[in-house]
Structure formats: C-alpha cells, structure tokens
Design a protein around this motif. Structure first.
Motif, PDB file in Angstrom:
ATOM      1  N   TYR A 190      58.361  16.346 -27.010  1.00  0.00           N
ATOM      2  CA  TYR A 190      57.735  16.362 -25.685  1.00  0.00           C
ATOM      3  C   TYR A 190      56.389  15.658 -25.748  1.00  0.00           C
ATOM      4  O   TYR A 190      55.822  15.463 -26.828  1.00  0.00           O
ATOM      5  CB  TYR A 190      57.536  17.801 -25.200  1.00  0.00           C
ATOM      6  N   PHE A 247      57.908  19.539 -15.114  1.00  0.00           N
ATOM      7  CA  PHE A 247      58.652  18.730 -16.065  1.00  0.00           C
ATOM      8  C   PHE A 247      59.340  17.583 -15.356  1.00  0.00           C
ATOM      9  O   PHE A 247      59.820  17.734 -14.231  1.00  0.00           O
ATOM     10  CB  PHE A 247      59.746  19.565 -16.754  1.00  0.00           C
ATOM     11  N   GLN A 248      59.407  16.426 -16.030  1.00  0.00           N
ATOM     12  CA  GLN A 248      60.350  15.413 -15.585  1.00  0.00           C
ATOM     13  C   GLN A 248      61.763  15.950 -15.846  1.00  0.00           C
ATOM     14  O   GLN A 248      61.981  16.707 -16.785  1.00  0.00           O
ATOM     15  CB  GLN A 248      60.131  14.101 -16.334  1.00  0.00           C
ATOM     16  N   GLU A 249      62.688  15.553 -14.995  1.00  0.00           N
ATOM     17  CA  GLU A 249      64.052  16.091 -15.069  1.00  0.00           C
ATOM     18  C   GLU A 249      64.031  17.620 -14.978  1.00  0.00           C
ATOM     19  O   GLU A 249      64.688  18.341 -15.739  1.00  0.00           O
ATOM     20  CB  GLU A 249      64.762  15.643 -16.350  1.00  0.00           C
ATOM     21  N   LEU A 258      52.209  13.867 -19.942  1.00  0.00           N
ATOM     22  CA  LEU A 258      52.039  12.611 -19.220  1.00  0.00           C
ATOM     23  C   LEU A 258      50.686  12.523 -18.537  1.00  0.00           C
ATOM     24  O   LEU A 258      50.009  11.494 -18.590  1.00  0.00           O
ATOM     25  CB  LEU A 258      53.151  12.464 -18.171  1.00  0.00           C
ATOM     26  N   PHE A 276      61.159   7.854 -22.698  1.00  0.00           N
ATOM     27  CA  PHE A 276      60.472   8.562 -23.777  1.00  0.00           C
ATOM     28  C   PHE A 276      60.426   7.646 -24.998  1.00  0.00           C
ATOM     29  O   PHE A 276      61.448   7.106 -25.411  1.00  0.00           O
ATOM     30  CB  PHE A 276      61.206   9.858 -24.119  1.00  0.00           C
ATOM     31  N   SER A 284      65.338  12.910 -24.388  1.00  0.00           N
ATOM     32  CA  SER A 284      66.650  13.120 -23.773  1.00  0.00           C
ATOM     33  C   SER A 284      67.578  13.939 -24.670  1.00  0.00           C
ATOM     34  O   SER A 284      68.322  14.806 -24.189  1.00  0.00           O
ATOM     35  CB  SER A 284      67.306  11.781 -23.446  1.00  0.00           C
ATOM     36  N   ARG A 320      51.700  17.748 -16.500  1.00  0.00           N
ATOM     37  CA  ARG A 320      53.022  17.140 -16.342  1.00  0.00           C
ATOM     38  C   ARG A 320      53.574  16.742 -17.712  1.00  0.00           C
ATOM     39  O   ARG A 320      52.896  16.092 -18.516  1.00  0.00           O
ATOM     40  CB  ARG A 320      52.944  15.915 -15.429  1.00  0.00           C
ATOM     41  N   TYR A 321      54.832  17.150 -17.983  1.00  0.00           N
ATOM     42  CA  TYR A 321      55.446  16.946 -19.293  1.00  0.00           C
ATOM     43  C   TYR A 321      56.697  16.080 -19.186  1.00  0.00           C
ATOM     44  O   TYR A 321      57.408  16.095 -18.177  1.00  0.00           O
ATOM     45  CB  TYR A 321      55.845  18.298 -19.905  1.00  0.00           C
ATOM     46  N   GLN A 322      56.959  15.357 -20.273  1.00  0.00           N
ATOM     47  CA  GLN A 322      58.198  14.613 -20.422  1.00  0.00           C
ATOM     48  C   GLN A 322      58.844  15.011 -21.749  1.00  0.00           C
ATOM     49  O   GLN A 322      58.143  15.276 -22.736  1.00  0.00           O
ATOM     50  CB  GLN A 322      57.945  13.103 -20.420  1.00  0.00           C
ATOM     51  N   MET A 365      61.339   5.913 -13.876  1.00  0.00           N
ATOM     52  CA  MET A 365      60.828   6.901 -14.819  1.00  0.00           C
ATOM     53  C   MET A 365      60.583   6.223 -16.160  1.00  0.00           C
ATOM     54  O   MET A 365      61.433   5.502 -16.671  1.00  0.00           O
ATOM     55  CB  MET A 365      61.835   8.049 -14.991  1.00  0.00           C
ATOM     56  N   THR A 366      59.418   6.468 -16.730  1.00  0.00           N
ATOM     57  CA  THR A 366      59.059   5.875 -18.013  1.00  0.00           C
ATOM     58  C   THR A 366      59.918   6.468 -19.119  1.00  0.00           C
ATOM     59  O   THR A 366      60.015   7.695 -19.245  1.00  0.00           O
ATOM     60  CB  THR A 366      57.571   6.136 -18.320  1.00  0.00           C
TER      61      THR A 366
END
Length: 304
Positions: A12, A76-78, A15, A4, A33, A28-30, A1-2
């Motif tokens: 946010y 979403f990622q995660e 991606l 942030f 953390s 698609r969103y990241q 996973m890339t």
C-alpha cells in the motif's frame, strides 16, 4: 487511476492527505492489485489484519501530530473491493484511539508514562486477563478458583456517574495481590433474550502491586504499582490510584454513552502469577519510557 508502482516495497501507499466535504482531514490510500485479489479470495485475512493494524497506527499517530481532536478519516482506491479491510482499519483505529484516551486520562490522574520494556509479570497479567475475558458468562464469575481468581465487586455504569466502595480492592492490593479489571457491555437486543444476556468485554486492565514489580537489585524498594492498560504498564502509586480508576471509568462512560456497561474487579493472589523469571528483566523497565501521546498496543476485544 494511477497504476501501483511494481517496484514499491509495500502493498500500500499513501497518495495524499486532503480535506473532505465536511472540512475534515482524510488520508487517501492505494493498494497493490495482487493484494486486493488475495483479500477478495478470502485467503488473506491474516495479511489484511496485519496491514489494517499498521494503517490504523499511522492514522492515530498522524492525527496526534496534526493536533486533531477527531480520528483521521481515510479512503481507499477501489473502495468497493476493500470493504473488509476498511472495517478492519476502522475497528483497530477505534481501539487505538480509545486506548490513547485512557492512557492520557490516567497520566493526568497521576500515573507515569508507559513502560516500553515489560517484565514477565506484565506478559502473564495480559494473558490471564485475556483468559478471564474469554469467559463472559456472568453466572460463572462467582467461582473462579480454577483460575486462582476471586471476584471482588462489580459496578454498573447505566449511563451515569459510577460510585462504588473500593475498600476490598485496596485491601487486596495492600495484601500484595494483583487486581484484574474488565469492563463489559451487555447486549440490548430485547427481541433476543439470549443475546441480551451476553456480556462482551470492551476494556481489559490490571493493577500489579509493587511487590511484584520491584527490582531486586535496587538499593531501595519501589513504591509504585503498575496499572496495565492495553499491553503497556504505567507506574502509579496508591495515592493516585483512585483518581486513575475514576478517570478510566469516566473515559469509558464517555466512549459508550448509550451502552449498558459494567466494571468488574477480580483478585489474583501473587502466589498464582509470580514466577522466578519475573526478575530477569525487572531492572530494565524504569529507564525506558514512551511518549505519553503515542498510541499503544491493545486487546483483541475493543469497543464496537
């Protein structure tokens, strides 16, 4: 996973935009953390909701720009750590999509584009209608004198075309009174009579008569009343009002095909809502218009 990027200014980023297995576009969103940690701790709900509103607006606007007939999907990622945020985004996205459909429907029925700069009368109409909707005990609607309001009529959808006699509504408007509209949905939990007796608001609106929206410095009086959907008013004349109300009812019925919906009309005399400061901005709103396709701000209550 890339990871942030630390230097990125927002919590946010988008991606990519791809098609899913159903051949529909999704965004698609990241997320940062530290932002995810805050949501998981439960002390970041206000920040999560503020971000959900931003993302929902992006999704609705991108869907419009892409010419999509369906709401733009997202992931979403995660994802497992962001279920609360996902629910918030879906809730706001549904509300904005619904309000956009309502605005387009009343535009097709003869209303003008929504007004960006609002008068104090518009803000007060929003506040009053919200206040009214917070009291959803239908037994209390017979006596609204404490709020300076009078219940005019209620009509039921019952999954079919609605017909009603709007004579008292038009008469109240001609007399210079503001009309407040509330669409409510009654719970259908047969095993819980208390829940089944509860009506929740799914759409709030108001009709502000021309006497309260006319700029006092204009050479001629405006013939427009204002139809307030969400938080942005749209000028409309009485000739097109019936078509606009019909369009609202049809749109709501399409949106909630299996719901037990009712449309309620209330009258608020202009002596109760109008104040001297209503005229401070009244000359500004005619020149400021919004793109008819843009999503608009809404209410805290919305279709579920």
């Amino acid at each position: 996973m890339t990871p942030f990027p630390d230097a990125y200014p927002l919590n946010y980023r988008v991606l990519s935009m791809v098609k899913n297995e159903n051949d529909k576009w999704i965004s698609r969103y990241q997320f940062r953390s530290s932002f995810i940690d805050t949501i998981e701790r439960g002390d970041g709900d206000a920040a999560a909701w503020a971000l959900a509103v931003i993302i929902a607006r992006e999704l609705v606007e991108n869907a419009r720009l892409m010419g999509l007939a369906y709401p733009l999907g997202f992931e979403f990622q995660e994802e497992d750590r962001l279920q609360k945020l996902r629910k918030m985004v879906k809730r706001k996205q549904k509300q904005l999509h619904f309000l956009q459909k309502l605005h387009l429907a009343v535009l097709d029925a003869g209303a003008e584009p929504a007004i960006i700069i609002k008068n104090p009368i518009h803000e007060r109409a929003v506040a009053l209608t919200r206040q009214r909707a917070e009291t959803v005990d239908l037994s209390q609607w017979a006596d609204l004198s404490a709020m300076g309001m009078h219940h005019l009529l209620t009509a039921e959808f019952h999954n079919s075309a609605m017909t009603m006699n709007l004579t008292p509504v038009f008469q109240a408007i001609r007399d210079g009174n503001m009309i407040q509209l509330i669409v409510t949905q009654t719970a259908t939990d047969e095993g819980n009579q208390a829940a089944a007796a509860t009506a929740s608001p799914v759409m709030l609106a108001a009709i502000i008569p021309a006497a309260l929206t006319t700029c006092p410095y204009e050479q001629k009086e405006s013939t427009d009343m204002h139809l307030l959907l969400g938080t942005l008013p749209q000028p409309i004349n009485q000739h097109h009002l019936m078509n606009a109300l019909t369009a609202i009812m049809n749109t709501v019925a399409e949106n909630e095909q299996n719901a037990d919906l009712s449309l309620h009309f209330f009258m608020t005399p202009n002596t109760y809502i109008q104040r001297d400061d209503d005229f401070r901005l009244s000359c500004l709103h005619h020149a400021h218009r919004v793109n008819r396709n843009l999503p608009v701000g809404g209410w805290s209550s919305m279709p579920q």
